[in-house]
Design a protein around this motif. Structure first.
Motif, mmCIF file in Angstrom:
data_model
loop_
_atom_site.group_PDB
_atom_site.id
_atom_site.type_symbol
_atom_site.label_atom_id
_atom_site.label_comp_id
_atom_site.label_asym_id
_atom_site.label_seq_id
_atom_site.Cartn_x
_atom_site.Cartn_y
_atom_site.Cartn_z
ATOM 1 N N ASN A 142 0.911 -1.299 0.024
ATOM 2 C CA ASN A 142 0.104 0.166 -0.077
ATOM 3 C C ASN A 142 0.924 1.253 -0.129
ATOM 4 N N ASN A 143 1.944 1.352 0.850
ATOM 5 C CA ASN A 143 2.827 2.355 0.794
ATOM 6 C C ASN A 143 3.438 2.742 -0.536
ATOM 7 N N LEU A 144 3.929 1.581 -1.285
ATOM 8 C CA LEU A 144 4.833 1.830 -2.467
ATOM 9 C C LEU A 144 3.895 2.233 -3.617
ATOM 10 N N LYS A 145 2.609 1.587 -3.569
ATOM 11 C CA LYS A 145 1.405 1.851 -4.630
ATOM 12 C C LYS A 145 1.450 3.392 -4.788
ATOM 13 N N VAL A 146 1.252 4.030 -3.449
ATOM 14 C CA VAL A 146 1.206 5.635 -3.335
ATOM 15 C C VAL A 146 2.319 6.336 -4.463
ATOM 16 N N ARG A 147 3.513 5.853 -3.928
ATOM 17 C CA ARG A 147 4.612 6.641 -4.395
ATOM 18 C C ARG A 147 4.864 6.275 -5.945
ATOM 19 N N PHE A 148 4.843 4.914 -6.184
ATOM 20 C CA PHE A 148 5.361 4.533 -7.540
ATOM 21 C C PHE A 148 4.494 4.206 -8.397
ATOM 22 N N PHE A 149 3.200 3.631 -8.068
ATOM 23 C CA PHE A 149 2.278 3.028 -8.876
ATOM 24 C C PHE A 149 0.894 3.983 -8.646
ATOM 25 N N PRO A 150 0.973 5.339 -8.728
ATOM 26 C CA PRO A 150 -0.559 5.902 -8.275
ATOM 27 C C PRO A 150 -1.298 5.762 -9.791
ATOM 28 N N GLY A 151 -2.625 5.650 -9.459
ATOM 29 C CA GLY A 151 -3.563 5.579 -10.670
ATOM 30 C C GLY A 151 -3.438 4.111 -11.259
ATOM 31 N N GLU A 152 -2.735 3.115 -11.024
ATOM 32 C CA GLU A 152 -2.612 1.786 -11.522
ATOM 33 C C GLU A 152 -3.172 0.769 -10.559
ATOM 34 N N GLY A 153 -3.463 -0.164 -11.158
ATOM 35 C CA GLY A 153 -3.946 -1.470 -10.457
ATOM 36 C C GLY A 153 -2.628 -2.081 -9.582
ATOM 37 N N ARG A 154 -2.845 -3.196 -8.775
ATOM 38 C CA ARG A 154 -1.861 -3.804 -7.975
ATOM 39 C C ARG A 154 -1.069 -4.754 -8.789
ATOM 40 N N GLU A 155 -1.389 -5.281 -10.079
ATOM 41 C CA GLU A 155 -0.734 -6.471 -10.512
ATOM 42 C C GLU A 155 0.924 -6.217 -10.607
ATOM 43 N N ARG A 156 1.205 -5.147 -11.427
ATOM 44 C CA ARG A 156 2.620 -4.948 -11.585
ATOM 45 C C ARG A 156 3.492 -5.041 -10.237
ATOM 46 N N LEU A 157 2.851 -4.185 -9.191
ATOM 47 C CA LEU A 157 3.554 -3.910 -8.065
ATOM 48 C C LEU A 157 3.888 -5.055 -7.254
ATOM 49 N N GLU A 158 2.550 -6.161 -7.433
ATOM 50 C CA GLU A 158 2.735 -7.368 -6.559
ATOM 51 C C GLU A 158 3.691 -8.287 -7.378
ATOM 52 N N GLN A 159 3.766 -8.361 -8.778
ATOM 53 C CA GLN A 159 4.820 -9.091 -9.497
ATOM 54 C C GLN A 159 6.127 -8.745 -9.156
ATOM 55 N N LEU A 160 6.333 -7.224 -9.222
ATOM 56 C CA LEU A 160 7.710 -7.114 -8.695
ATOM 57 C C LEU A 160 8.211 -7.280 -7.161
ATOM 58 N N LEU A 161 7.160 -7.039 -6.207
ATOM 59 C CA LEU A 161 7.467 -7.605 -4.847
ATOM 60 C C LEU A 161 8.008 -8.838 -5.015
ATOM 61 N N GLN A 162 7.023 -9.872 -5.776
ATOM 62 C CA GLN A 162 7.277 -11.309 -5.758
ATOM 63 C C GLN A 162 8.462 -11.530 -6.356
ATOM 64 N N GLU A 163 9.038 -10.824 -7.249
ATOM 65 C CA GLU A 163 10.347 -10.953 -7.965
ATOM 66 C C GLU A 163 11.453 -10.900 -7.246
ATOM 67 N N ALA A 164 11.182 -9.922 -5.972
ATOM 68 C CA ALA A 164 12.267 -9.431 -4.884
ATOM 69 C C ALA A 164 11.962 -10.349 -3.800
ATOM 70 N N GLU A 165 11.114 -11.145 -3.808
ATOM 71 C CA GLU A 165 10.917 -12.301 -2.724
ATOM 72 C C GLU A 165 10.489 -11.528 -1.598
ATOM 73 N N ILE A 166 9.122 -10.634 -1.634
ATOM 74 C CA ILE A 166 8.928 -9.970 -0.571
ATOM 75 C C ILE A 166 7.309 -10.054 -0.336
ATOM 76 N N ASP A 167 6.788 -10.486 0.626
ATOM 77 C CA ASP A 167 5.266 -10.664 0.513
ATOM 78 C C ASP A 167 4.751 -9.082 0.705
#
Ligand code: SAM
Length: 294
Positions: A243-268
């Motif tokens: 939720n915090n990262l979405k505000v700064r890096f993905f405003p106005g976007e869905g969560r899919e891309r962010l969650e995919q990148l978090l997964q890639e970084a192995e972070i829940d």
């Protein structure tokens, strides 16, 4: 020959202050040390010797400066309060290895000061009883400028010292802990009672040592991006990292891309910023950069 009493004894401190008609300025964080044991503990933690240099920030009337002059090869003390300069010149007269520089430590050209005052000395410690109103900006400036420092030993507000040394998962862990630990290895030396100062501060104090690292403990491609990711992750402590990262890096976007990148970084994505280690933040910043997220 009669031996002059140390500057820091309560009697000599009071004598110097009253003879010069000095009045304390609260706005400059002026709380002077009058305890020999604490002064020796601070100096001992810096591991000084005659082949090393010491930079003191805010010498006051020279209580700590005197002990540094007796232990280090060369000492430079930067003091903002013009009224203290003639006092320092008088009381430190027996120590030719001390230079007093009038100025604001946040504004002086530190690299130039190091070049002129420490020259070939490769091991320099910053040792200070810091003015509490500017603790964090002073320490971050010293660390970020990548000066040839061995360690930084400072008296600061206890609460700030605890935050600097905090580990992931603790309530005190935050962006300050990570920034300090990126550049140094912090260790709490001791906590300090109010009674060692005049006037007594109304917050608790502690001495902390920051052992400056030769290189950061993690691989970071772009430091300012790394710190932006950290700032964003702690924007609202109660929110999840996603939720915090979405505000700064993905405003106005869905969560899919962010969650995919978090997964890639192995972070829940449901974790909170305060549980991530410095390695995890470095990994996250690298994954974002690779995906062009700035
Ligand atoms: N070192 C002395 C001692 O321990 O007794 C005095 C310590 S007192 C907590 C902080 C000192 O920092 C004061 O002398 C104050 O005037 C000085 N100071 C405050 N802000 C400063 C700044 N921006 N640059 C340099 N000195 C500063």
């Amino acid at each position: 020959m009669t031996r002059i009493e140390d500057i820091s004894t309560p009697r000599r401190t009071k004598e110097i202050i009253s003879r010069h008609g000095f009045s304390f300025k609260k706005s400059l964080g002026q709380n002077f040390l009058i305890d020999q044991n604490i002064l020796y503990k601070i100096v001992e933690a810096a591991n000084l010797s005659k082949d090393k240099g010491a930079l003191e920030i805010g010498p006051g009337i020279g209580a700590l400066t005197e002990k540094l002059a007796q232990t280090a090869g060369t000492v430079t003390a930067v003091e903002i309060d013009q009224r203290l300069i003639p006092i320092l010149q008088e009381v430190l007269e027996p120590y030719p290895n001390v230079k007093v520089h009038h100025g604001d430590v946040l504004k002086v050209d530190l690299k130039e000061l190091f070049r002129t005052n420490f020259g070939d000395v490769t091991k320099v410690s910053v040792v200070a009883n810091l003015p509490y109103y500017v603790t964090t900006p002073i320490l971050m400036r010293l660390l970020e400028e990548k000066l040839p420092l061995e360690n930084i030993v400072v008296m600061i507000q206890k609460e700030v010292a605890v935050r600097m040394a905090a580990s992931p998962g603790s309530k005190d862990y935050g962006s300050l802990s990570i920034a300090v630990q990126y550049y140094s290895e912090p260790k709490l030396v001791c906590t300090v009672p109010h009674t060692v100062f005049i006037p007594q501060p109304n917050v608790e104090s502690a001495v902390i040592r920051l052992q400056v690292r030769d290189k950061p403990p993690v691989e970071v491609d772009d430091e300012s991006h790394f710190f932006e990711v950290i700032q964003a992750s702690f924007a609202q402590r109660r929110k999840t990292i996603a939720n915090n990262l979405k505000v700064r890096f993905f405003p106005g976007e869905g969560r899919e891309r962010l969650e995919q990148l978090l997964q890639e970084a192995e972070i829940d994505p449901s974790r909170r910023g305060e549980t991530l280690s410095i390695e995890e933040y470095a990994r996250l910043s690298r994954v974002f950069l690779k995906a062009g997220i700035r």
